[in-house]
Motif scaffolding. Structure first.
Motif, PDB file in Angstrom:
ATOM      1  N   SER A  57       0.779  -1.240   0.000  1.00 17.31           N
ATOM      2  CA  SER A  57       0.000   0.000   0.000  1.00 17.31           C
ATOM      3  C   SER A  57       0.809   1.288   0.000  1.00 17.31           C
ATOM      4  O   SER A  57       0.238   2.351  -0.161  1.00 17.31           O
ATOM      5  CB  SER A  57      -0.969   0.010   1.183  1.00 17.31           C
ATOM      6  OG  SER A  57      -0.261  -0.116   2.388  1.00 17.31           O
ATOM      7  N   LEU A  58       2.123   1.218   0.189  1.00 17.49           N
ATOM      8  CA  LEU A  58       2.902   2.452   0.267  1.00 17.49           C
ATOM      9  C   LEU A  58       4.021   2.462  -0.767  1.00 17.49           C
ATOM     10  O   LEU A  58       4.616   1.433  -1.055  1.00 17.49           O
ATOM     11  CB  LEU A  58       3.528   2.604   1.656  1.00 17.49           C
ATOM     12  CG  LEU A  58       2.561   2.688   2.830  1.00 17.49           C
ATOM     13  CD1 LEU A  58       3.337   2.624   4.142  1.00 17.49           C
ATOM     14  CD2 LEU A  58       1.740   3.958   2.777  1.00 17.49           C
ATOM     15  N   GLU A  59       4.305   3.649  -1.293  1.00 16.66           N
ATOM     16  CA  GLU A  59       5.434   3.780  -2.214  1.00 16.66           C
ATOM     17  C   GLU A  59       6.738   3.724  -1.426  1.00 16.66           C
ATOM     18  O   GLU A  59       6.835   4.257  -0.330  1.00 16.66           O
ATOM     19  CB  GLU A  59       5.355   5.124  -2.937  1.00 16.66           C
ATOM     20  CG  GLU A  59       4.202   5.228  -3.913  1.00 16.66           C
ATOM     21  CD  GLU A  59       4.071   6.656  -4.435  1.00 16.66           C
ATOM     22  OE1 GLU A  59       5.116   7.324  -4.589  1.00 16.66           O
ATOM     23  OE2 GLU A  59       2.936   7.081  -4.674  1.00 16.66           O
ATOM     24  N   LYS A  60       7.741   3.115  -2.063  1.00 15.76           N
ATOM     25  CA  LYS A  60       9.030   2.954  -1.401  1.00 15.76           C
ATOM     26  C   LYS A  60       9.713   4.301  -1.114  1.00 15.76           C
ATOM     27  O   LYS A  60      10.540   4.407  -0.231  1.00 15.76           O
ATOM     28  CB  LYS A  60       9.972   2.106  -2.275  1.00 15.76           C
ATOM     29  CG  LYS A  60       9.518   0.668  -2.484  1.00 15.76           C
ATOM     30  CD  LYS A  60       9.812  -0.202  -1.278  1.00 15.76           C
ATOM     31  CE  LYS A  60       9.765  -1.695  -1.583  1.00 15.76           C
ATOM     32  NZ  LYS A  60       8.402  -2.211  -1.676  1.00 15.76           N
ATOM     33  N   SER A  61       9.333   5.321  -1.880  1.00 17.47           N
ATOM     34  CA  SER A  61       9.993   6.615  -1.729  1.00 17.47           C
ATOM     35  C   SER A  61       9.293   7.526  -0.722  1.00 17.47           C
ATOM     36  O   SER A  61       9.754   8.633  -0.454  1.00 17.47           O
ATOM     37  CB  SER A  61      10.020   7.327  -3.077  1.00 17.47           C
ATOM     38  OG  SER A  61       8.687   7.484  -3.538  1.00 17.47           O
TER      39      SER A  61
END
Length: 115
Positions: A57-61
């Protein structure tokens, strides 16, 4: 500016007050503890599900602030996220207690509200 590996509650509170959108707060305590009160807007991701849920659910950046039941659980969670490829992860020092001590906003899960 990359976020610090460890953040003071004041840093996070000022980001919230400025309305900076590009960060996520994760509560890695167990779900019932989360339901009893957590930082406003924090997502519940108990540590055993943390990597699976964050990865889907979350972007790595993204900038991610993490707190757990204590500093040990918090740093464990941060290490898990870092090894999963999240680059901008910060331990919220002192967790919920430090947050409450400076008057940071908290919320309860709605089904616990008694009026």
């Amino acid at each position: 500016m990359p976020i610090e590996p460890q953040s003071d509650a004041h840093v996070l509170k000022s980001r919230l007050e400025w309305g900076e959108p590009a960060f996520t707060i994760l509560d890695v305590r167990d779900r019932s503890t989360y339901n009893d009160g957590h930082i406003m807007g924090a997502m519940a991701m108990p540590i055993e599900d943390l990597v699976d849920r964050a990865s889907s659910s979350l972007e790595k950046s993204r900038d991610i602030y993490v707190y757990g039941a204590g500093d040990e659980q918090t740093s464990q969670a941060v290490n898990l996220l870092r090894s999963a490829g999240f680059e901008h992860v910060s331990e919220l020092k002192g967790g919920l207690a430090a947050w409450k001590a400076i008057g940071g906003p908290t919320e309860l899960e709605h089904h616990h509200h008694h009026h």
